[in-house]
Write a protein that holds these residues in place. Structure first.
Motif, PDB file in Angstrom:
ATOM      1  N   LYS A 138       0.833  -1.197   0.000  1.00 15.87           N
ATOM      2  CA  LYS A 138       0.000   0.000   0.000  1.00 15.87           C
ATOM      3  C   LYS A 138       0.871   1.253   0.000  1.00 15.87           C
ATOM      4  N   GLY A 139       0.518   2.199  -0.835  1.00 12.76           N
ATOM      5  CA  GLY A 139       1.237   3.461  -0.902  1.00 12.76           C
ATOM      6  C   GLY A 139       2.233   3.543  -2.041  1.00 12.76           C
ATOM      7  N   CYS A 140       2.687   2.390  -2.543  1.00  8.60           N
ATOM      8  CA  CYS A 140       3.686   2.399  -3.618  1.00  8.60           C
ATOM      9  C   CYS A 140       3.108   2.974  -4.913  1.00  8.60           C
ATOM     10  N   ASP A 141       1.896   2.564  -5.239  1.00  6.49           N
ATOM     11  CA  ASP A 141       1.269   3.058  -6.471  1.00  6.49           C
ATOM     12  C   ASP A 141       1.015   4.563  -6.383  1.00  6.49           C
ATOM     13  N   ALA A 142       0.561   5.026  -5.201  1.00  6.74           N
ATOM     14  CA  ALA A 142       0.320   6.461  -5.024  1.00  6.74           C
ATOM     15  C   ALA A 142       1.617   7.258  -5.143  1.00  6.74           C
ATOM     16  N   LEU A 143       2.706   6.717  -4.601  1.00  5.44           N
ATOM     17  CA  LEU A 143       3.989   7.419  -4.688  1.00  5.44           C
ATOM     18  C   LEU A 143       4.494   7.466  -6.123  1.00  5.44           C
ATOM     19  N   ASN A 144       4.275   6.393  -6.874  1.00  2.08           N
ATOM     20  CA  ASN A 144       4.647   6.407  -8.301  1.00  2.08           C
ATOM     21  C   ASN A 144       3.888   7.503  -9.047  1.00  2.08           C
ATOM     22  N   ASP A 175       8.444  -6.058   3.316  1.00  3.79           N
ATOM     23  CA  ASP A 175       7.209  -5.281   3.245  1.00  3.79           C
ATOM     24  C   ASP A 175       7.186  -4.108   4.219  1.00  3.79           C
ATOM     25  N   ASP A 176       7.863  -4.234   5.362  1.00  4.21           N
ATOM     26  CA  ASP A 176       7.764  -3.195   6.378  1.00  4.21           C
ATOM     27  C   ASP A 176       8.671  -1.991   6.106  1.00  4.21           C
ATOM     28  N   VAL A 177       9.464  -2.025   5.041  1.00  2.00           N
ATOM     29  CA  VAL A 177      10.321  -0.873   4.716  1.00  2.00           C
ATOM     30  C   VAL A 177       9.920  -0.211   3.392  1.00  2.00           C
ATOM     31  N   LEU A 178       8.925  -0.770   2.728  1.00  2.00           N
ATOM     32  CA  LEU A 178       8.475  -0.198   1.456  1.00  2.00           C
ATOM     33  C   LEU A 178       7.219   0.657   1.670  1.00  2.00           C
ATOM     34  N   PRO A 179       7.070   1.706   0.835  1.00  2.00           N
ATOM     35  CA  PRO A 179       7.996   2.167  -0.208  1.00  2.00           C
ATOM     36  C   PRO A 179       9.216   2.888   0.374  1.00  2.00           C
ATOM     37  N   ILE A 194      13.073   4.957   4.492  1.00  2.00           N
ATOM     38  CA  ILE A 194      12.319   3.713   4.423  1.00  2.00           C
ATOM     39  C   ILE A 194      10.884   3.969   4.882  1.00  2.00           C
ATOM     40  N   CYS A 195       9.985   3.198   4.323  1.00  2.00           N
ATOM     41  CA  CYS A 195       8.555   3.329   4.628  1.00  2.00           C
ATOM     42  C   CYS A 195       8.134   4.803   4.627  1.00  2.00           C
ATOM     43  N   VAL A 196       8.302   5.432   3.470  1.00  2.00           N
ATOM     44  CA  VAL A 196       8.036   6.871   3.325  1.00  2.00           C
ATOM     45  C   VAL A 196       6.614   7.224   3.719  1.00  2.00           C
ATOM     46  N   THR A 197       5.683   6.331   3.498  1.00  2.00           N
ATOM     47  CA  THR A 197       4.283   6.644   3.772  1.00  2.00           C
ATOM     48  C   THR A 197       4.020   6.925   5.253  1.00  2.00           C
ATOM     49  N   LYS A 198       4.917   6.489   6.123  1.00  2.00           N
ATOM     50  CA  LYS A 198       4.750   6.786   7.542  1.00  2.00           C
ATOM     51  C   LYS A 198       4.931   8.270   7.835  1.00  2.00           C
ATOM     52  N   LEU A 200       3.857  10.579   5.755  1.00  2.00           N
ATOM     53  CA  LEU A 200       2.820  11.280   5.006  1.00  2.00           C
ATOM     54  C   LEU A 200       1.444  10.899   5.547  1.00  2.00           C
ATOM     55  N   ASN A 201       0.448  11.642   5.123  1.00  2.00           N
ATOM     56  CA  ASN A 201      -0.917  11.293   5.499  1.00  2.00           C
ATOM     57  C   ASN A 201      -1.338  10.002   4.792  1.00  2.00           C
ATOM     58  N   GLU A 202      -2.412   9.438   5.260  1.00  2.00           N
ATOM     59  CA  GLU A 202      -2.894   8.199   4.653  1.00  2.00           C
ATOM     60  C   GLU A 202      -3.186   8.398   3.173  1.00  2.00           C
ATOM     61  N   GLU A 203      -3.738   9.555   2.868  1.00  2.00           N
ATOM     62  CA  GLU A 203      -3.950   9.941   1.463  1.00  2.00           C
ATOM     63  C   GLU A 203      -3.042  11.127   1.179  1.00  2.00           C
ATOM     64  N   PHE A 204      -2.094  10.958   0.260  1.00  2.00           N
ATOM     65  CA  PHE A 204      -1.130  12.024  -0.007  1.00  2.00           C
ATOM     66  C   PHE A 204      -1.080  12.335  -1.498  1.00  2.00           C
ATOM     67  N   PHE A 205      -0.496  13.517  -1.810  1.00  2.00           N
ATOM     68  CA  PHE A 205      -0.478  14.045  -3.170  1.00  2.00           C
ATOM     69  C   PHE A 205       0.935  14.513  -3.515  1.00  2.00           C
ATOM     70  N   PRO A 206       1.184  14.882  -4.787  1.00  2.00           N
ATOM     71  CA  PRO A 206       2.529  15.319  -5.179  1.00  2.00           C
ATOM     72  C   PRO A 206       3.089  16.432  -4.300  1.00  2.00           C
ATOM     73  N   ALA A 207       2.253  17.380  -3.903  1.00  2.00           N
ATOM     74  CA  ALA A 207       2.738  18.486  -3.071  1.00  2.00           C
ATOM     75  C   ALA A 207       3.234  17.983  -1.718  1.00  2.00           C
ATOM     76  N   ASP A 208       2.616  16.927  -1.202  1.00  2.00           N
ATOM     77  CA  ASP A 208       3.045  16.361   0.080  1.00  2.00           C
ATOM     78  C   ASP A 208       4.428  15.711  -0.050  1.00  2.00           C
ATOM     79  N   VAL A 209       4.641  14.995  -1.138  1.00  2.00           N
ATOM     80  CA  VAL A 209       5.947  14.379  -1.370  1.00  2.00           C
ATOM     81  C   VAL A 209       6.996  15.462  -1.612  1.00  2.00           C
ATOM     82  N   GLU A 210       6.613  16.485  -2.347  1.00  2.00           N
ATOM     83  CA  GLU A 210       7.521  17.611  -2.608  1.00  2.00           C
ATOM     84  C   GLU A 210       7.932  18.281  -1.297  1.00  2.00           C
ATOM     85  N   ASN A 211       6.972  18.548  -0.429  1.00  2.00           N
ATOM     86  CA  ASN A 211       7.275  19.188   0.856  1.00  2.00           C
ATOM     87  C   ASN A 211       8.171  18.302   1.712  1.00  2.00           C
TER      88      ASN A 211
END
Length: 240
Positions: A138-144, A175-179, A194-198, A200-211
């Motif tokens: 979970k989260g890998c597709d959103a980060l892509n 699995d516990d270190v991805l994405p 590691i585990c970048v989604t931790k 970020l919010n559960e639902e994140f967007f390009p601006a969140d990754v940029e920040n």
């Protein structure tokens, strides 16, 4: 002989006040939309852009006076074309001052060899951001998807992605270190997340990754942005 030399002479931008005026007139004529611009308006624009056309012997043209409506039309056209010309000049200047290669998509690395080649052989000024992912996590597709958007705003950054199974070290990317996101420049690692989604919010967007990346100073200044006049053009189009 002289004619041959003249044909082989490379075309260069004009310099000085007269050269700038010449380039402006050329740009204006080339930027006209001949399909949508009425014949009467095209002729007026051509006369204003090329003073030589006013030196013919046609008595109708010599004696004809420009109406107020025609003058306002030409003036408005000049202002819009001048803004476009200014933006083009700024873009060309930016391109001349920019260094390193440019990228327009996220690169898929299919093996550990491709991964190492990218890190070691890329231009020394290029920032490389690699997303290690697994489709089942979970989260890998959103980060892509976020990286697909960021590549447009940061064309000097080489965004890559590689499946954990293709790295040759799948046991290290459980699995516990991805994405995971790795950041390199000139072969040196600048970031290892590691585990970048931790972060970020559960639902994140390009601006969140940029920040998130900007918090660690890992992104360069954004590439050339449109002039404020662009917004004015958009507003004018909306009004019409």
């Amino acid at each position: 002989m002289s004619a041959q030399v003249q044909e082989e002479e490379p075309l260069e931008p004009h310099t000085g006040p007269k050269g700038v005026i010449h380039d402006w007139r050329k740009f204006k004529l080339e930027s006209e939309d001949h399909e949508s611009t009425p014949q009467k308006k095209r002729e007026l624009l051509r006369q204003m852009s090329n003073p030589k056309s006013n030196n013919d012997d046609n008595p109708d043209r010599i004696n004809r006076k420009m109406s107020i409506q025609e003058y306002e039309m030409i003036q408005e056209e000049d202002e819009q074309c001048l803004r476009k010309y200014r933006r083009q000049c700024m873009q060309e200047m930016h391109d001349r001052l920019s260094f390193g290669p440019k990228f327009d998509s996220v690169f898929e690395l299919d093996s550990s060899e491709a991964f190492l080649k990218t890190i070691e052989k890329e231009h020394r000024l290029t920032l490389i951001i690699v997303h290690i992912y697994d489709d089942a996590i979970k989260g890998c597709d959103a980060l892509n998807n976020c990286l697909n958007s960021l590549v447009v705003e940061y064309p000097s950054v080489k965004f890559c992605r590689i499946r954990a199974s293709a790295t040759g070290a799948g046991e290290r990317f459980s699995d516990d270190v991805l994405p995971s996101v790795l950041v390199y420049r000139a072969g040196e690692m600048l970031g290892n997340f590691i585990c970048v989604t931790k972060h970020l919010n559960e639902e994140f967007f390009p601006a969140d990754v940029e920040n998130f990346l900007n918090e660690y100073g890992l992104l360069p200044e954004k590439e050339f942005a449109a002039c404020p006049d662009d917004e004015e053009d958009d507003e004018e189009i909306g009004v019409e």
